[in-house]
Design an enzyme around this catalytic site. Structure first.
Site, mmCIF file in Angstrom:
data_model
loop_
_atom_site.group_PDB
_atom_site.id
_atom_site.type_symbol
_atom_site.label_atom_id
_atom_site.label_comp_id
_atom_site.label_asym_id
_atom_site.label_seq_id
_atom_site.Cartn_x
_atom_site.Cartn_y
_atom_site.Cartn_z
ATOM 1 N N HIS A 45 0.816 -1.211 0.000
ATOM 2 C CA HIS A 45 0.000 0.000 0.000
ATOM 3 C C HIS A 45 0.850 1.261 0.000
ATOM 4 C CE1 HIS A 45 -3.959 1.840 0.526
ATOM 5 N NE2 HIS A 45 -3.388 2.709 1.330
ATOM 6 N N HIS A 91 -10.122 2.330 -1.082
ATOM 7 C CA HIS A 91 -10.378 1.931 0.307
ATOM 8 C C HIS A 91 -11.178 0.641 0.267
ATOM 9 C CE1 HIS A 91 -10.260 3.929 4.495
ATOM 10 N NE2 HIS A 91 -9.042 3.829 4.007
#
Length: 732
Positions: A45, A91
């Site tokens: 990420h 998300h």
């Protein structure tokens, strides 16, 4: 002590080799705080370790680009001393675990990425993918995600103006929630994150730090198993009212010259913000964790550094400007604390209770982050499906009704009516069209924006699917009359450690790069989200493209709705009847085989340039790009968008050598349906541009009459189109 003996049992998502590298960097075993910092900074990420090699191949520069990838958001010049600042970010994992807060904090995070750069956000968009409608979790997830997006965006007062929603069984265990924000700033007031200079105060502002979201970045860098609900504590909790205060306080301070650097605390929280600022500024940072505002007692250094509590920012100020900044944040009732200083050490040093809790060189946290050239295999080629190989439906009118009323193509009104898309008063073209259009406040200039991707195309041919995602986003912005400027991308894929998944990523990036180059639409920001799979089953490869364009006069914008009976209808671009990989093929025949339609980028550009020229000259009365469902669906959507009570339809008369159902439902790329009261002008302009433009019929009242199909009332089409989603959500 040997390296093996010094290895802890829990590597926090790091591989054994990565841990050995940490031992070499430090010359000792890390403590738990240091290991946690390496873990989040080296996660997929934060580090893009599996995708960096390929992201470097994308075109990122152009005369309009002020700032490309590498900052919080991309910055593009729109003239008149103004810039548009935008980015899209995922998300996904948090939204599957806790849909309301996952989606809400996704919106909050992308808003901070944009106003961190000095921009006032003017629009939000989203790209959502859910599982099969008959999956037991889908209805709950749709309701929670939509409520979270609306709840956050509506409260902070930024309109949500566009996006896309798809359903597919591949997302049953891993939905996608991609959020995009667009903002406007003065070109002489762009803020960056490099903390250049020593002995500068490091300041924490915003909300207090709690235990929510700890290890959110590493959770987002791993695939799901059956324990996804147990990861709920890694999901952040958002407060849009605090974010609104933070936005206004930051913009007020930005009006001064007090800020040296600024970074939002997003993924990995205080860790990533401090490390990235120090790395870009080539300095060290010492933080006194006792000074960090907290809302929970007994927090450890590990928890403070890895918390992903929302609505927080980290700043580096000019010396002596602390009191001025403190007064501004006190006025907005936000926490303000000087928690450290920059120095020349090149290290991140953490002090708590007078003890050194961590001492790590900054450069390796970023520069030495792993960069993998993972093995990959190209997607196997798909056979081309000829038009006559896909059977025609018994009734083509019924086929159209089936498509427009399906989960794939039904109206998304139930969703976007929950979003405040008119707040701020500058929304010119609302959701439901090709692209949203937002006026640059106080001017006649506008920003057009859209998100797009066709995952089934990418699965069948990643290169062609990557090209098509860019081309369709570019086409949608063009269809309202705007000139596309640049794109942001959100690359959503499965586990990159599997060569076939890595091959999808490599191919899609190649296609995106080719299209962005051919269309002069560089990539200026983006996000990569990997490990989107559950129990080894990956999502469809979904490289979402967000495109932003500009038009000098919003009064010249064209929408997709038929305006009046008697206008001539043209198709811009060639129709060959490509039914492979089409929605018609899947919905009507149940077949999903075949290669996707090819994207001729040279034709795409010529066709789009002609359309913008015709719109600028006031020749067109309506314009709509052709995508899922082909010409038949495009015409139906234009008729449904006409004013209720007037119901403008169309009568289509064509002579073609290809089968009628292929002509109607084929998904050939690079096409637009346009209407005009001046057909000669379209013919002349197309001839001059060397673009195919075929007159196919005329707008009429009340009814859509297509070749080989029964006449269908616009009211019937609209009713079918509008009912599926609200009926589905009400059934729960």
């Amino acid at each position: 002590m040997s390296i093996t003996a010094s290895r802890p049992q829990d590597l926090m998502g790091l591989s054994a080799d990565e841990y050995d590298t940490i031992l070499e960097i430090l010359g000792r075993a890390p403590n738990v705080t240091e290991l946690g910092i390496f873990s989040v900074m080296w996660s997929e990420h934060c580090s893009y370790k599996s995708s960096k090699k390929w992201l470097k191949t994308l075109p990122t520069e152009g005369p309009q680009v002020i700032q490309g990838p590498g900052e919080n958001a991309g910055v593009v010049d729109i003239g008149d001393g103004q810039a548009v600042i935008f980015k899209i970010e995922s998300h996904n994992h948090p939204s599957f675990i806790e849909p309301y807060q996952g989606a809400a904090t996704g919106v909050g995070g992308i808003l901070r990425d944009v106003f961190t750069m000095g921009a006032r956000p003017v629009a939000n968009l989203n790209a959502l993918r859910f599982g099969s409608p008959d999956h037991p979790k889908t209805r709950h997830l749709v309701g929670g995600v939509v409520a979270g997006i609306g709840g956050y965006g509506n409260c902070i007062g930024v309109p949500t103006v566009g996006g896309e929603v798809n359903f597919d069984p591949s997302y049953n265990g891993n939905i996608l929630v991609n959020a995009m924000t667009v903002g406007i700033a003065s070109t002489d007031k762009i803020f960056y994150s490099a903390a250049a200079g020593v002995d500068l105060p490091v300041v924490y502002v915003g909300s207090k730090t709690g235990r929510d979201g700890i290890h959110g970045a590493t959770m987002a860098s791993a695939e799901f198993a059956d324990d996804s609900d147990e990861k709920r504590p890694t999901v952040q909790v958002g407060d849009p009212f605090t974010e609104k205060l933070l936005l206004e306080a930051c913009l007020e301070l930005m009006a001064t010259d007090a800020i040296v650097a600024i970074q939002d605390m997003g993924a990995a929280g205080l860790t990533s913000s401090s490390v990235e600022m120090a790395s870009k500024g080539d300095v060290g940072i010492e933080l006194d964790l006792d000074r960090v505002p907290r809302r929970e007692s007994g927090m450890t250094a590990y928890e403070i550094m890895l918390s992903e509590s929302q609505e927080r920012m980290l700043m580096v100020l000019q010396p002596g400007r602390e009191d001025e900044a403190r007064r501004i944040f006190a006025k907005w009732e936000l926490d303000f604390a000087v928690i450290g200083t920059t120095n020349a050490s090149g290290r991140l040093t953490l002090i708590e209770g007078g003890n050194e809790e961590a001492n790590i060189p900054v450069a390796p946290l970023v520069a030495a982050a792993p960069e993998y050239d993972r093995p990959w295999t190209p997607a196997p080629p798909c056979a081309v499906v000829n038009a006559d190989e896909v059977p025609a439906a018994d009734d083509l009118g019924d086929a159209l009704i089936s498509l427009v009323g399906s989960p794939e193509l039904c109206s998304r009104r139930w969703i976007w009516e929950q979003y405040d898309h008119m707040v701020m008063g500058d929304t010119v073209v609302r959701p439901g069209g090709d692209a949203a259009l937002v006026r640059v406040h106080g001017t006649g200039k506008g920003l057009a924006m859209a998100t797009d991707c066709t995952p089934r195309y990418v699965e069948a041919n990643p290169i062609e699917g990557g090209r098509q995602a860019v081309a369709e986003a570019w086409r949608n912005v063009t269809a309202v009359g705007a000139t596309p400027l640049a794109v942001t991308n959100n690359l959503n894929f499965g586990n990159p450690e599997r060569p076939e998944i890595m091959g999808q990523l490599v191919g899609a990036v190649q296609g995106i790069g080719e299209a962005c180059t051919a269309l002069d639409c560089p990539v200026v920001s983006g996000n990569v989200s990997l490990y989107n799979e559950t129990n080894g089953k990956a999502i469809l490869p979904t490289p979402v493209i967000g495109c932003v364009g500009v038009m000098s006069d919003v009064a010249k914008a064209v929408t997709l709705d038929f305006k009046a009976a008697g206008d001539t209808i043209f198709v811009i671009g060639e129709t060959l009847g490509w039914l492979g990989c089409s929605l018609y093929q899947r919905q009507i025949t149940g077949d999903t085989t075949g290669a996707p339609p090819p994207v001729d980028l040279a034709s795409e550009r010529k066709n789009g340039d002609l359309v913008r020229h015709l719109i600028a000259d006031g020749v067109l009365t309506a314009c709509h790009d052709v995508s899922d469902g082909g010409l038949a669906v495009a015409l139906a959507e234009m008729a449904m968008a006409s004013e209720i009570g007037t119901d403008i339809g169309a009568t289509i008369n064509v002579s073609t050598d290809i089968p009628t159902h292929s002509w109607l439902f084929g998904e050939d790329q690079g096409r637009y349906v346009v209407t005009t009261a001046a057909p000669e002008a379209v013919v002349d302009a197309a001839a001059t541009a060397g673009v195919a433009a075929h007159a196919i019929g005329v707008t009429t009242v009340s009814t859509l009459t297509l070749p080989g199909a029964r006449p269908i009332s616009v009211a019937e089409i609209r009713a079918t189109h509008e009912h599926w989603l609200p009926d589905y959500m009400a059934a729960g």
